[in-house]
Design an enzyme around this catalytic site. Structure first.
Site, mmCIF file in Angstrom:
data_model
loop_
_atom_site.group_PDB
_atom_site.id
_atom_site.type_symbol
_atom_site.label_atom_id
_atom_site.label_comp_id
_atom_site.label_asym_id
_atom_site.label_seq_id
_atom_site.Cartn_x
_atom_site.Cartn_y
_atom_site.Cartn_z
ATOM 1 N N SER A 258 0.860 -1.177 0.000
ATOM 2 C CA SER A 258 0.000 0.000 0.000
ATOM 3 C C SER A 258 0.897 1.228 0.000
ATOM 4 O O SER A 258 2.112 1.113 0.054
ATOM 5 C CB SER A 258 -0.881 0.005 1.241
ATOM 6 O OG SER A 258 -0.062 0.224 2.373
ATOM 7 N N LYS A 259 0.271 2.385 -0.026
ATOM 8 C CA LYS A 259 1.030 3.636 -0.052
ATOM 9 C C LYS A 259 2.026 3.726 1.091
ATOM 10 O O LYS A 259 3.153 4.168 0.926
ATOM 11 C CB LYS A 259 0.065 4.813 0.029
ATOM 12 C CG LYS A 259 -0.122 5.454 -1.314
ATOM 13 C CD LYS A 259 -0.788 6.780 -1.192
ATOM 14 C CE LYS A 259 -0.679 7.456 -2.555
ATOM 15 N NZ LYS A 259 -1.503 8.579 -2.728
ATOM 16 N N ARG A 260 1.563 3.262 2.224
ATOM 17 C CA ARG A 260 2.372 3.294 3.436
ATOM 18 C C ARG A 260 3.686 2.524 3.260
ATOM 19 O O ARG A 260 4.709 2.827 3.854
ATOM 20 C CB ARG A 260 1.515 2.668 4.541
ATOM 21 C CG ARG A 260 2.107 2.414 5.868
ATOM 22 C CD ARG A 260 0.988 1.991 6.823
ATOM 23 N NE ARG A 260 0.306 0.776 6.357
ATOM 24 C CZ ARG A 260 0.674 -0.447 6.706
ATOM 25 N NH1 ARG A 260 1.706 -0.624 7.502
ATOM 26 N NH2 ARG A 260 0.012 -1.495 6.272
ATOM 27 N N GLY A 262 5.289 2.219 0.396
ATOM 28 C CA GLY A 262 6.083 2.709 -0.736
ATOM 29 C C GLY A 262 5.461 2.360 -2.074
ATOM 30 O O GLY A 262 6.131 2.366 -3.094
#
Ligand code: GLU
Length: 489
Positions: A258-260, A262
């Protein structure tokens, strides 16, 4: 693991053609970039061709900005296609033509079931607790009974008996029973082709021999083979491609990326994180593929060693710290001129309008060993272009005690008298002064560094003096020393 031998896919006489086929509905994310990389490498390893296809048939969600971001990210990584990219939407007529050939040959049919009818049947199956499988009465209807004035979709006639085995180059052999396949739609009621049809037609027309893509497409492969084999039966020349479905990338904690973790656009790696393309390239390469214990692998080496059969079957974990370390390595390897060019706009954006490329390049050898990315490099270089009076970090402030400031005054006096402003002369002079005062060199270097850079870490102090030059160095020392003179008077 890596074998270094030729892959099974190269055994035929046909030249290898691979493709990367992103949907431009979002940025080029890191998983997509890795898929592109593996396609590129496979083609290069076998002396083949690597093509790009923009799958822009989802008109509502495809954007020009996403297309630009994809091209931009790929070129940055050195993964631009070998030929002009193919745009899928522009080929809609060709897709419809193939649907017509399938219809004419009785391999597809018009299905007039309405969405209400389909929903009813789906609900009934649910109530009776049996899996829903479409069994359209239109499958065997005589084409002369097809109404001309009612909406319909075109469905492929999927085989009902037997099974298909795909010898996937990454996943191994996978078999699906034909009874599990349904008569899926190839043309919608508005006459537009579905994704399933478009992919098959484009891959075939582009001469794609190897389909290397994310393993979320495995199930699609079996359906795509239905179309492919039907067309091959009709006109020949529609061979099965070799498939290689590569596993997804997970976060360091094992969860879906996920975005978290990277899962950002490639542009974020370049712009926000300040990474070098060769580091991202090397990192992506090692994500799910390896050659012994090699960590640092050049492009040429990768081309020589890469084989798709060596890609791990399990999901790989994205590790930001590892990527940053690799980037540190490539920063140290990179040419100073190039780094100066990359860092300059960062400094300008941070308000150092007078930042000068030549000075940056001269400082780079000293700066780059202390940085892991271009942001750190820019931060490390900022002191060179800072305006007097320098802002001091809290730590630097603490270092500049009254005693330290009075030493700065002494240093100012002595250094002003130097006839030569060279590394050697500066070093000799300051060492002599330290000896005379019976101090360690650090006792002079620390306040000097604080005065010259506003910080407590920097390149070697003599390098800093040389890089700033005589006038600027003396002015910065004076600016801090004079405070001391005032407070003492
Ligand atoms: N456009 C698809 C995607 O972005 C890829 C299709 C394919 O590789 O066959 O997931």
């Amino acid at each position: 693991m890596a074998s270094g031998s030729a892959s099974s896919g190269s055994s035929g006489t046909k030249a290898v053609v691979t493709r990367f086929a992103p949907s431009p509905t979002g940025f080029l994310h890191i998983g997509g970039a890795r898929t592109a990389l593996f396609n590129w490498l496979y083609a290069r390893h076998h002396g083949g061709t690597y093509l790009l296809r923009i799958e822009d048939t989802d008109r509502a969600r495809s954007t020009d900005a996403a297309i630009e971001a994809i091209f931009d990210g790929l070129s940055w990584l050195g993964l631009a296609g070998d030929e002009e990219p193919v745009f899928q939407f522009a080929r809609s007529e060709r897709h419809a033509e193939v649907a017509k050939a399938l219809l004419d040959a009785g391999q597809a049919y018009r299905c007039y079931l309405t969405s209400e009818q389909l929903a009813e049947r789906r609900q009934k199956a649910q109530e009776e607790r049996r899996p829903f499988r479409l069994d359209s009465e239109w499958r065997d209807a005589d084409p002369t009974t097809w109404p001309e004035d009612q909406p319909y979709v075109v469905r492929i006639k999927a085989p009902r008996d037997g099974e298909t085995t795909i010898d996937d180059q990454v996943q191994g052999a996978i078999t699906v029973q034909h009874r599990e396949l349904d008569d899926f739609v190839i043309l919608r009621s508005d006459g537009t082709p579905t994704y399933m049809l478009a992919v098959v037609v484009d891959d075939r027309d582009m001469g794609v021999t190897h389909v290397i893509r994310g393993d979320d497409h495995i199930n699609n492969a079996f359906r795509q083979l239905v179309i492919l084999r039907a067309m091959d039966a009709i006109e020949g020349g529609w061979p099965d491609p070799v498939y290689a479905h590569i596993p997804l990338i997970h976060g360091a904690d094992g969860a879906k990326l996920s975005k978290r973790h990277g899962a950002l656009g490639v542009d974020a790696y370049r712009d926000e994180m300040g990474l070098l393309p060769e580091a991202v390239f090397n990192y992506l390469l090692r994500l799910g593929w390896g050659h012994g214990d090699e960590e640092i692998i050049s492009r040429d080496q990768a081309i020589e060693w890469f084989d798709i059969t060596d890609v791990n079957k399990g999901a790989s974990r994205f590790d930001m710290a590892k990527l940053q370390n690799l980037n540190g390595h490539y920063l140290r390897e990179a040419a100073d001129e190039r780094l100066a060019e990359l860092v300059l706009p960062r400094l300008t954006a941070a308000g150092y309008e007078d930042a000068d490329k030549a000075l940056l390049a001269r400082a780079m050898a000293e700066l780059k060993v202390r940085a892991k990315d271009l942001n750190e490099l820019a931060e490390g270089a900022a002191f060179l272009f800072a305006k007097r009076p320098l802002a001091l970090t809290e730590k630097a402030q603490k270092l500049l005690t009254d005693e330290a400031r009075s030493r700065l005054a002494t240093m100012h006096e002595r250094l002003s008298g130097l006839s030569e402003w060279t590394l050697e002369a500066l070093e000799d002079n300051l060492k002599a002064m330290a000896a005379e005062l019976e101090l360690g060199l650090g006792k002079l270097a620390q306040p000097l560094r604080a005065a010259l850079t506003g910080q407590t870490t920097s390149p070697g102090i003599f390098d800093v003096l040389v890089l700033l030059g005589r006038d600027e160095s003396l002015a910065r020392i004076h600016a801090q020393a004079s405070v001391s003179a005032e407070t003492q008077s």
